[in-house]
Design a protein around this motif. Structure first.
Motif, short mmCIF file in Angstrom:
data_model
loop_
_atom_site.label_atom_id
_atom_site.label_comp_id
_atom_site.label_asym_id
_atom_site.label_seq_id
_atom_site.Cartn_x
_atom_site.Cartn_y
_atom_site.Cartn_z
N GLY A 110 0.79 -1.22 0.00
CA GLY A 110 0.00 0.00 0.00
C GLY A 110 0.82 1.27 0.00
N SER A 111 2.12 1.16 -0.30
CA SER A 111 2.99 2.33 -0.32
C SER A 111 3.54 2.57 -1.71
CB SER A 111 4.17 2.13 0.64
OG SER A 111 3.69 1.92 1.95
N SER A 112 3.77 3.84 -2.01
CA SER A 112 4.37 4.22 -3.28
C SER A 112 5.72 3.51 -3.43
CB SER A 112 4.53 5.74 -3.26
OG SER A 112 5.48 6.15 -4.17
N ASN A 113 6.01 3.01 -4.64
CA ASN A 113 7.20 2.21 -4.87
C ASN A 113 8.01 2.76 -6.04
OD1 ASN A 113 8.78 -0.10 -6.03
ND2 ASN A 113 7.95 -1.12 -4.23
N SER A 114 9.26 3.07 -5.78
CA SER A 114 10.09 3.68 -6.83
C SER A 114 10.32 2.72 -8.01
CB SER A 114 11.44 4.13 -6.26
OG SER A 114 12.13 3.02 -5.71
N TYR A 115 10.35 1.40 -7.75
CA TYR A 115 10.52 0.43 -8.83
C TYR A 115 9.30 0.36 -9.74
CZ TYR A 115 14.56 -1.24 -6.20
OH TYR A 115 15.75 -1.33 -5.53
N LEU A 116 8.18 0.89 -9.25
CA LEU A 116 6.94 0.89 -10.03
C LEU A 116 6.55 2.30 -10.45
CD1 LEU A 116 4.98 -1.69 -7.85
CD2 LEU A 116 6.10 -2.12 -10.04
#
Length: 142
Positions: A106-112
């Motif tokens: 549920g957290s923003s992900n730099s890989y995505l």
């Protein structure tokens, strides 16, 4: 100087985070899952527990209830778990207990590209697995 005020503040933040997750609409009880998947509550509970034992899904325990992430299930396949989810759970292993895994999804992900894994799961579960592997093992350069 005492560490207690800091610890209690962190504990409160964690409890607030858990409460936010549970009211987000992303998690359902076995009873609610039964309604979605058009199963009896008994059948729903049996399937969810079997999938959990097999490592295909995870759940969150809170106040004597168990909650299951809706984003774990493929509606197009009759609410069976997305197959990459088992690999994601295995990838994180014991390094991410269930609540930590739920926060990761549920957290923003730099890989995505800043998207949340739970939002990418439906359209591109393999990409979410790549992001999990990058997080667990560090970025690998070819």
């Amino acid at each position: 100087m005492s560490m207690l005020p800091t610890l209690s503040r962190e504990a409160a933040m964690l409890e607030n985070g858990k409460a936010r997750l549970l009211i987000s609409g992303d998690f359902v009880t076995a009873e609610a899952f039964a309604v979605l998947a058009q199963l009896s509550t008994e059948q729903s509970t049996l399937e969810l527990m079997a999938w959990k034992r097999a490592g295909k899904i995870f759940s969150l325990a809170h106040e004597d209830k168990e909650y299951f992430p809706l984003y774990a299930f493929d509606r197009a396949l009759g609410y069976c778990p997305f197959s990459p989810l088992a690999a994601i759970i295995t990838t994180f292993g014991s390094s991410k207990p269930e609540w930590a895994m739920a926060f990761w999804f549920g957290s923003s992900n730099s890989y995505l590209g800043g998207q949340m894994p739970k939002d990418v799961m439906v359209d591109d579960p393999a990409r979410v697995l790549d992001a999990a592997q990058s997080e667990a093992y560090g970025a690998r350069h070819g």
